[in-house]
Design a protein around this motif. Structure first.
Motif, PDB file in Angstrom:
ATOM      1  N   MET A   1       0.846  -1.181   0.000  1.00 14.63           N
ATOM      2  CA  MET A   1       0.000   0.000   0.000  1.00 14.63           C
ATOM      3  C   MET A   1       0.880   1.228   0.000  1.00 14.63           C
ATOM      4  N   VAL A   3       1.621   5.299   0.407  1.00 16.06           N
ATOM      5  CA  VAL A   3       1.153   6.494   1.094  1.00 16.06           C
ATOM      6  C   VAL A   3       1.895   7.679   0.503  1.00 16.06           C
ATOM      7  N   ILE A 285      -8.715   6.539   2.745  1.00  6.45           N
ATOM      8  CA  ILE A 285      -8.329   5.199   2.288  1.00  6.45           C
ATOM      9  C   ILE A 285      -7.631   5.299   0.933  1.00  6.45           C
ATOM     10  N   CYS A 288      -4.171   6.546   1.427  1.00  2.99           N
ATOM     11  CA  CYS A 288      -3.294   5.511   1.958  1.00  2.99           C
ATOM     12  C   CYS A 288      -2.961   4.465   0.900  1.00  2.99           C
ATOM     13  N   GLU A 289      -3.955   4.083   0.084  1.00  2.00           N
ATOM     14  CA  GLU A 289      -3.762   3.010  -0.890  1.00  2.00           C
ATOM     15  C   GLU A 289      -2.926   3.461  -2.094  1.00  2.00           C
ATOM     16  N   CYS A 350      -6.068  -0.429   4.243  1.00  4.46           N
ATOM     17  CA  CYS A 350      -5.879   0.930   4.756  1.00  4.46           C
ATOM     18  C   CYS A 350      -7.063   1.394   5.591  1.00  4.46           C
ATOM     19  N   ILE A 353      -5.851   0.979   8.910  1.00  2.00           N
ATOM     20  CA  ILE A 353      -4.737   1.877   9.206  1.00  2.00           C
ATOM     21  C   ILE A 353      -5.248   3.272   9.552  1.00  2.00           C
TER      22      ILE A 353
END
Length: 358
Positions: A1, A3, A285, A288-289, A350, A353
């Protein structure tokens, strides 16, 4: 993933913005090339505030999880110490029993040797008695000095014979007792070896569990610190943007009455502010992804704005082999389908997360 390394600013588009800029151009101070406008600064501030709230919430959750993990590690370490002590006791018993077994076996060997020697001596005595010339009654009587001496000789012969027999019986009984002890110690050793092995297995399992908990606690601590650091950076950026905005607004106020139209803030279908366009799931999300980028497949095969795995993309009815090859509209549509109003949030790692899922 993936960021992104920096947050993406939003440019508010206001009706009549160009006209206002032309009217104020002559009286406003010159802005350096690349400087943000007041609407851009306000958008950055709003975005940073939202990120701060998100990071603060995530940091609090991670802090609570870290504290819980620390308690679990402490409990596991205590249990590991207990199991280690149990293993030590079992191993000590096994060592003592093994030592006793060796001592008993050595004793049994000595008794067997002694029994063989006693039997040989007794056999020799019996052979001598039967092969030697037996004195007649008259010789015994004549050679004895009185009746008392005669009785003493007879009694002596009886005691010698009884003593020989008693010695052999004693050695035999000791040998049998040693054999019994050997069998008992052998059985006990087997039992204690099994108990020691079980204790060792419990100890190893507990040690592995403790190590796993400690690793989890360390990961949570690292994630918690990362969120705290990110929160500090977000606050610093927001305060810097606020100071810059305040200076710009003060300069504009001196030149003319400021007119600020409401900025258009794109929103995601999932309900969160986006990074410059609409998104089918919360922007946090997406950020983050993929950071809002249409990535080609990574080493796992995930691709596109929403990091679809090929199997998931195909199951949702994707028209291309991989998500990144489809239009953003199609990716948005299938992401919204998978999101399912939030019920499918766990399909994205995510989501946990950023604190949307547990």
């Amino acid at each position: 993933m993936l960021v992104p390394s920096a947050l993406r600013g939003r440019t508010g588009v206001v009706a009549g913005g160009l006209l206002i800029a032309l009217l104020l151009f002559a009286v406003l101070p010159r802005v350096a090339p690349g400087a943000q406008s007041s609407s851009q600064l306000q958008g950055t501030i709003d975005q940073q505030k939202g990120r701060e709230r998100q990071l603060r919430t995530t940091a609090q959750k991670l802090g609570a999880l870290e504290a819980s993990a620390s308690k679990a590690v402490a409990a596991a370490q205590g249990r590991l110490a207990e199991v280690q002590q149990e293993y030590g006791v079992a191993q000590g018993k096994l060592t003592a029993t093994t030592t006793n077994l060796r001592t008993t076996r050595a004793k049994l060997v000595r008794l067997r040797r002694k029994l063989e020697q006693g039997r040989d001596q007794l056999a020799a005595v019996l052979r001598n008695r039967y092969t030697a010339d037996r004195p007649g009654v008259i010789d015994v009587v004549v050679s004895s000095k009185g009746f008392s001496q005669l009785l003493e000789r007879i009694d002596f012969l009886k005691r010698v014979q009884a003593s020989d027999t008693k010695l052999v019986d004693l050695v035999r009984d000791s040998r049998d007792a040693a054999k019994t002890d050997e069998a008992q110690f052998a059985r006990l050793r087997v039992t204690q070896a099994r108990e020691a092995q079980q204790a060792a297995t419990r100890r190893d399992a507990m040690a592995s569990m403790t190590a796993g908990l400690e690793q989890r606690r360390a990961s949570l601590a690292q994630a918690h610190q990362a969120r705290v650091d990110a929160l500090s950076n977000a606050r610093a950026k927001r305060r810097g943007a606020e100071r810059t905005l305040a200076k710009l607004e003060a300069a504009q106020a001196k030149a003319a009455k400021q007119y600020t139209a409401p900025s258009a803030t794109p929103r995601a279908v999932g309900g969160s502010k986006g990074g410059g366009s609409s998104w089918a799931i919360p922007w946090a999300i997406v950020q983050c992804e993929s950071g809002g980028q249409n990535f080609t497949p990574n080493y796992l095969g995930a691709s596109g704005y929403y990091q679809f795995m090929p199997a998931t993309w195909k199951a949702l009815g994707g028209s291309t082999p991989n998500a990144y090859q489809a239009s953003k509209a199609e990716q948005d549509r299938l992401a919204a389908k998978l999101w399912n109003g939030g019920a499918g949030a766990r399909n994205w790692d995510c989501a946990a997360i950023v604190g949307i899922t547990g």
